[in-house]
Motif scaffolding. Structure first.
Motif, PDB file in Angstrom:
ATOM      1  N   GLY A  43       0.798  -1.224   0.000  1.00 41.12           N
ATOM      2  CA  GLY A  43       0.000   0.000   0.000  1.00 41.12           C
ATOM      3  C   GLY A  43       0.828   1.270   0.000  1.00 41.12           C
ATOM      4  O   GLY A  43       2.058   1.262  -0.109  1.00 41.12           O
ATOM      5  N   GLU A  44       0.136   2.399   0.155  1.00 42.24           N
ATOM      6  CA  GLU A  44       0.792   3.712   0.120  1.00 42.24           C
ATOM      7  C   GLU A  44       1.554   4.013   1.410  1.00 42.24           C
ATOM      8  O   GLU A  44       2.656   4.570   1.374  1.00 42.24           O
ATOM      9  N   ALA A  45       0.952   3.660   2.560  1.00 37.68           N
ATOM     10  CA  ALA A  45       1.562   4.048   3.829  1.00 37.68           C
ATOM     11  C   ALA A  45       1.167   3.080   4.927  1.00 37.68           C
ATOM     12  O   ALA A  45       0.117   2.430   4.864  1.00 37.68           O
ATOM     13  N   LEU A  46       2.034   2.999   5.957  1.00 37.65           N
ATOM     14  CA  LEU A  46       1.796   2.159   7.120  1.00 37.65           C
ATOM     15  C   LEU A  46       2.112   2.995   8.363  1.00 37.65           C
ATOM     16  O   LEU A  46       3.229   3.510   8.511  1.00 37.65           O
ATOM     17  N   GLU A  47       1.151   3.132   9.235  1.00 31.26           N
ATOM     18  CA  GLU A  47       1.352   3.832  10.509  1.00 31.26           C
ATOM     19  C   GLU A  47       1.715   2.806  11.568  1.00 31.26           C
ATOM     20  O   GLU A  47       0.973   1.845  11.804  1.00 31.26           O
ATOM     21  N   ASP A  48       2.872   2.976  12.214  1.00 31.77           N
ATOM     22  CA  ASP A  48       3.301   1.993  13.203  1.00 31.77           C
ATOM     23  C   ASP A  48       2.621   2.234  14.549  1.00 31.77           C
ATOM     24  O   ASP A  48       1.800   3.160  14.707  1.00 31.77           O
ATOM     25  N   ASP A  54       3.622   3.489  17.222  1.00 36.85           N
ATOM     26  CA  ASP A  54       3.930   4.776  17.845  1.00 36.85           C
ATOM     27  C   ASP A  54       3.260   5.949  17.125  1.00 36.85           C
ATOM     28  O   ASP A  54       3.476   7.111  17.504  1.00 36.85           O
ATOM     29  N   GLY A  55       2.472   5.655  16.102  1.00 36.58           N
ATOM     30  CA  GLY A  55       1.790   6.705  15.373  1.00 36.58           C
ATOM     31  C   GLY A  55       2.620   7.353  14.279  1.00 36.58           C
ATOM     32  O   GLY A  55       2.206   8.364  13.703  1.00 36.58           O
ATOM     33  N   VAL A  56       3.786   6.786  13.965  1.00 39.34           N
ATOM     34  CA  VAL A  56       4.645   7.321  12.909  1.00 39.34           C
ATOM     35  C   VAL A  56       4.239   6.684  11.581  1.00 39.34           C
ATOM     36  O   VAL A  56       4.154   5.454  11.478  1.00 39.34           O
ATOM     37  N   THR A  57       4.006   7.505  10.584  1.00 37.30           N
ATOM     38  CA  THR A  57       3.592   7.001   9.276  1.00 37.30           C
ATOM     39  C   THR A  57       4.797   6.839   8.364  1.00 37.30           C
ATOM     40  O   THR A  57       5.630   7.743   8.243  1.00 37.30           O
ATOM     41  N   HIS A  58       4.885   5.684   7.731  1.00 35.75           N
ATOM     42  CA  HIS A  58       6.007   5.350   6.854  1.00 35.75           C
ATOM     43  C   HIS A  58       5.497   5.105   5.432  1.00 35.75           C
ATOM     44  O   HIS A  58       4.480   4.442   5.240  1.00 35.75           O
ATOM     45  N   ARG A  59       6.214   5.606   4.485  1.00 36.11           N
ATOM     46  CA  ARG A  59       5.886   5.369   3.078  1.00 36.11           C
ATOM     47  C   ARG A  59       6.147   3.908   2.720  1.00 36.11           C
ATOM     48  O   ARG A  59       7.208   3.366   3.016  1.00 36.11           O
ATOM     49  N   MET A  60       5.161   3.274   2.075  1.00 34.59           N
ATOM     50  CA  MET A  60       5.337   1.905   1.625  1.00 34.59           C
ATOM     51  C   MET A  60       5.521   1.885   0.104  1.00 34.59           C
ATOM     52  O   MET A  60       5.836   2.895  -0.499  1.00 34.59           O
ATOM     53  N   LEU A  61       5.270   0.758  -0.547  1.00 33.35           N
ATOM     54  CA  LEU A  61       5.626   0.615  -1.956  1.00 33.35           C
ATOM     55  C   LEU A  61       4.720   1.402  -2.906  1.00 33.35           C
ATOM     56  O   LEU A  61       5.138   1.758  -4.011  1.00 33.35           O
ATOM     57  N   GLY A  62       3.473   1.638  -2.524  1.00 29.55           N
ATOM     58  CA  GLY A  62       2.564   2.386  -3.381  1.00 29.55           C
ATOM     59  C   GLY A  62       2.129   1.640  -4.628  1.00 29.55           C
ATOM     60  O   GLY A  62       1.634   2.258  -5.584  1.00 29.55           O
ATOM     61  N   LEU A  63       2.248   0.316  -4.622  1.00 33.09           N
ATOM     62  CA  LEU A  63       1.787  -0.471  -5.766  1.00 33.09           C
ATOM     63  C   LEU A  63       0.288  -0.713  -5.694  1.00 33.09           C
ATOM     64  O   LEU A  63      -0.335  -1.096  -6.690  1.00 33.09           O
ATOM     65  N   LEU A  64      -0.296  -0.509  -4.519  1.00 32.40           N
ATOM     66  CA  LEU A  64      -1.741  -0.447  -4.339  1.00 32.40           C
ATOM     67  C   LEU A  64      -2.037   0.834  -3.567  1.00 32.40           C
ATOM     68  O   LEU A  64      -1.141   1.418  -2.938  1.00 32.40           O
ATOM     69  N   GLY A  65      -3.301   1.265  -3.570  1.00 33.56           N
ATOM     70  CA  GLY A  65      -3.618   2.601  -3.091  1.00 33.56           C
ATOM     71  C   GLY A  65      -4.065   2.728  -1.650  1.00 33.56           C
ATOM     72  O   GLY A  65      -4.343   3.836  -1.196  1.00 33.56           O
ATOM     73  N   HIS A  66      -4.138   1.638  -0.905  1.00 34.22           N
ATOM     74  CA  HIS A  66      -4.638   1.694   0.470  1.00 34.22           C
ATOM     75  C   HIS A  66      -3.555   2.116   1.455  1.00 34.22           C
ATOM     76  O   HIS A  66      -2.361   2.062   1.155  1.00 34.22           O
ATOM     77  N   SER A  67      -3.976   2.509   2.651  1.00 35.15           N
ATOM     78  CA  SER A  67      -3.073   2.802   3.762  1.00 35.15           C
ATOM     79  C   SER A  67      -3.575   2.073   5.002  1.00 35.15           C
ATOM     80  O   SER A  67      -4.784   1.887   5.185  1.00 35.15           O
ATOM     81  N   THR A  68      -2.640   1.654   5.855  1.00 39.24           N
ATOM     82  CA  THR A  68      -3.002   0.880   7.035  1.00 39.24           C
ATOM     83  C   THR A  68      -2.365   1.483   8.283  1.00 39.24           C
ATOM     84  O   THR A  68      -1.394   2.236   8.205  1.00 39.24           O
ATOM     85  N   SER A  69      -2.937   1.129   9.443  1.00 39.98           N
ATOM     86  CA  SER A  69      -2.426   1.640  10.705  1.00 39.98           C
ATOM     87  C   SER A  69      -2.370   0.535  11.733  1.00 39.98           C
ATOM     88  O   SER A  69      -3.318  -0.252  11.883  1.00 39.98           O
ATOM     89  N   PHE A  70      -1.252   0.470  12.451  1.00 38.36           N
ATOM     90  CA  PHE A  70      -1.163  -0.430  13.589  1.00 38.36           C
ATOM     91  C   PHE A  70      -1.394   0.328  14.885  1.00 38.36           C
ATOM     92  O   PHE A  70      -1.618  -0.274  15.931  1.00 38.36           O
ATOM     93  N   ALA A  71      -1.359   1.661  14.816  1.00 42.36           N
ATOM     94  CA  ALA A  71      -1.638   2.470  15.998  1.00 42.36           C
ATOM     95  C   ALA A  71      -3.113   2.398  16.359  1.00 42.36           C
ATOM     96  O   ALA A  71      -3.484   2.390  17.537  1.00 42.36           O
TER      97      ALA A  71
END
Length: 460
Positions: A358-363, A365-382
């Motif tokens: 996906g586009e981004a992953l929130e860890d 701790d609430g920090v968002t990291h850029r992912m591969l962007g090969l799909l358009g979704h974003s996810t959060s573990f926070a």
């Protein structure tokens, strides 16, 4: 000689059956038995501990997700080169979904189908004679499931052992062991279960410690004597999955896996992400792909490696990318290589792999990291939310797990939430284990597909 088998069951999760199983496996190996571990249900962490304890690959046995012919082949394969097969139950012995045909996903289904006795592990902390009532209930609940013996776990004193043990033996069940309370036996856990075997500090020493406890606490010879011949049938169409097949080290004798009993290999050469961030792929899938002639080419995203351009398909399995999100975001060669590969060949991600696509992953701790962007979704573990259960997917397009219209069974277990669904087309229509529709699921764009769902087998 026909291998023998036994199931280690309990009334619930947290009863200590995993520690008992791992220690028992190593103790049996010390006695000269060739022993193999197996896990009922879809848990993908415990088989690695079983392998560490025995030296033989573990396997999942799931009566809901796997067609009966696949179960037969897997159990028959587990007996190859083994004197004893020890199957660890998931959750409680009878826990599963409501199913009238022996496909509930419970370990009890395996006891019935393969004629295996059960060693019942009872956590007797906070009770004494009442443990006999629990054991009695297990003994009479299902005539097709036989309780062969009982292990008392987390016993507080010799008096505690006498009271609980005598009450259980008075109802006709042998007590073959008594494990005293010992916090050092506890294996470290994380949000999806045990910390992975590969991450456990000094794992072999810990397993030896568990085996020492079991040798002091259990009548190992009596337990071995309870195991009975495994009633499993494999055919030319549904051949056994053996240790040699899972390593690709022995001739396959002309037998091949059929799509009716396992997922066919998604390509001839499969680029497989494999490191501390990508670990969850069912052993039977790797075995089936290799048995069908596929080559697995591993690469490490955490080491900033890209998939081999000579492969036909790239697979990002589940794992713990949220623990390594910063390192994945900084892996430029991995990012560029994935983009280059996806422009020409199929890429599929499961659960953690889906998050990385996906586009981004929130860890956490609430920090968002850029992912591969090969799909358009974003996810959060926070923003944690547990998603757990069997899934049945009807594919809406061709992808590495099947063809459009195929129905695939599997499992979903994660705490990540989808914070932005993106605009990609859905990969599948999903239902739960009892057929209740859950709507569209996953994403696909060009040659890229992904889903939180872990595929186990075709639904036949």
């Amino acid at each position: 000689m026909t291998a023998r088998g036994i199931i280690v069951g309990a009334p619930r999760s947290g009863s200590g059956k995993t520690s008992v199983t791992i220690g028992l496996l190593r103790a049996l190996k010390r006695r000269g038995f060739s022993v193999r571990g197996a896990k009922s249900g879809p848990d993908y962490i415990d088989p690695a501990f079983h392998e560490a304890a025995t030296g033989l690959p573990g396997v999942n046995l799931d009566s809901w997700a796997m067609p009966p012919a696949l179960l037969d082949g897997l159990v028959a394969g587990a007996t190859i080169g083994a004197d004893i097969v020890v199957i660890e139950s998931a959750m409680g012995l009878f826990d599963g979904i409501v199913s009238p045909d022996g496909r509930s996903g419970s370990a009890a289904d395996l006891a019935r189908r393969f004629g295996l006795p059960v060693l019942l592990v009872l956590d007797v902390s906070g009770q004494s004679q009442t443990a006999a009532a629990v054991a009695k209930g297990f003994a009479v609940y299902d005539p097709g499931v036989r309780i062969a013996g009982v292990v008392l776990n987390r016993v507080g004193s010799e008096r505690h052992r006498r009271l609980a043990g005598a009450a259980i033996e008075a109802i006709g069940l042998p007590v073959v062991g008594c494990v005293m309370r010992d916090p050092s036996m506890t294996l470290p856990e994380r949000h999806l279960g045990l910390v992975q075997a590969s991450e456990h500090a000094d794992l072999d020493a810990h397993i030896d410690g568990l085996a020492d406890v079991m040798e002091r606490s259990l009548d190992i010879d009596a337990v071995a004597g309870m195991a009975e011949a495994v009633d499993a049938i494999a055919t030319e169409e549904n051949p056994p999955v053996s240790r040699s097949l899972s390593t690709g080290s022995e001739e396959r004798k002309g037998r091949s896996y059929q799509s009716t009993v396992a997922l066919p290999p998604p390509g001839q050469r499969i680029a497989l992400a494999k490191d501390a961030a990508f670990t969850f792929l069912y052993p039977h899938l790797i075995a089936a792909w290799r048995a069908a002639g596929a080559e697995i080419v591993a690469f490490s995203p955490l080491a900033d490696e890209a998939p081999d351009d000579g492969c036909d398909v790239c697979w990002l399995p589940g794992g713990y990318p949220e623990l390594h999100a910063g390192k994945l975001a900084a892996a430029a060669n991995f990012r560029e290589g994935m983009g280059r590969f996806a422009a020409q060949k199929p890429v599929h991600g499961e659960c953690g792999g889906f998050m990385v696509l996906g586009e981004a992953l929130e860890d956490a701790d609430g920090v968002t990291h850029r992912m591969l962007g090969l799909l358009g979704h974003s996810t959060s573990f926070a923003r944690r939310k547990m998603n757990l259960g069997y899934r049945q997917a009807t594919l809406l397009a061709d992808c590495p797990i099947g063809q459009e219209g195929d129905v695939v069974r599997g499992h979903e277990f994660h705490y990540a939430s989808l914070t932005d669904a993106g605009q990609d087309a859905s990969l599948a229509e999903i239902a739960d284990g009892q057929g209740v529709a859950l709507g569209a699921f996953g994403g696909r764009r060009g040659l890229v597909s992904g889903t939180f769902f872990h595929a186990i087998a075709g639904a036949t």
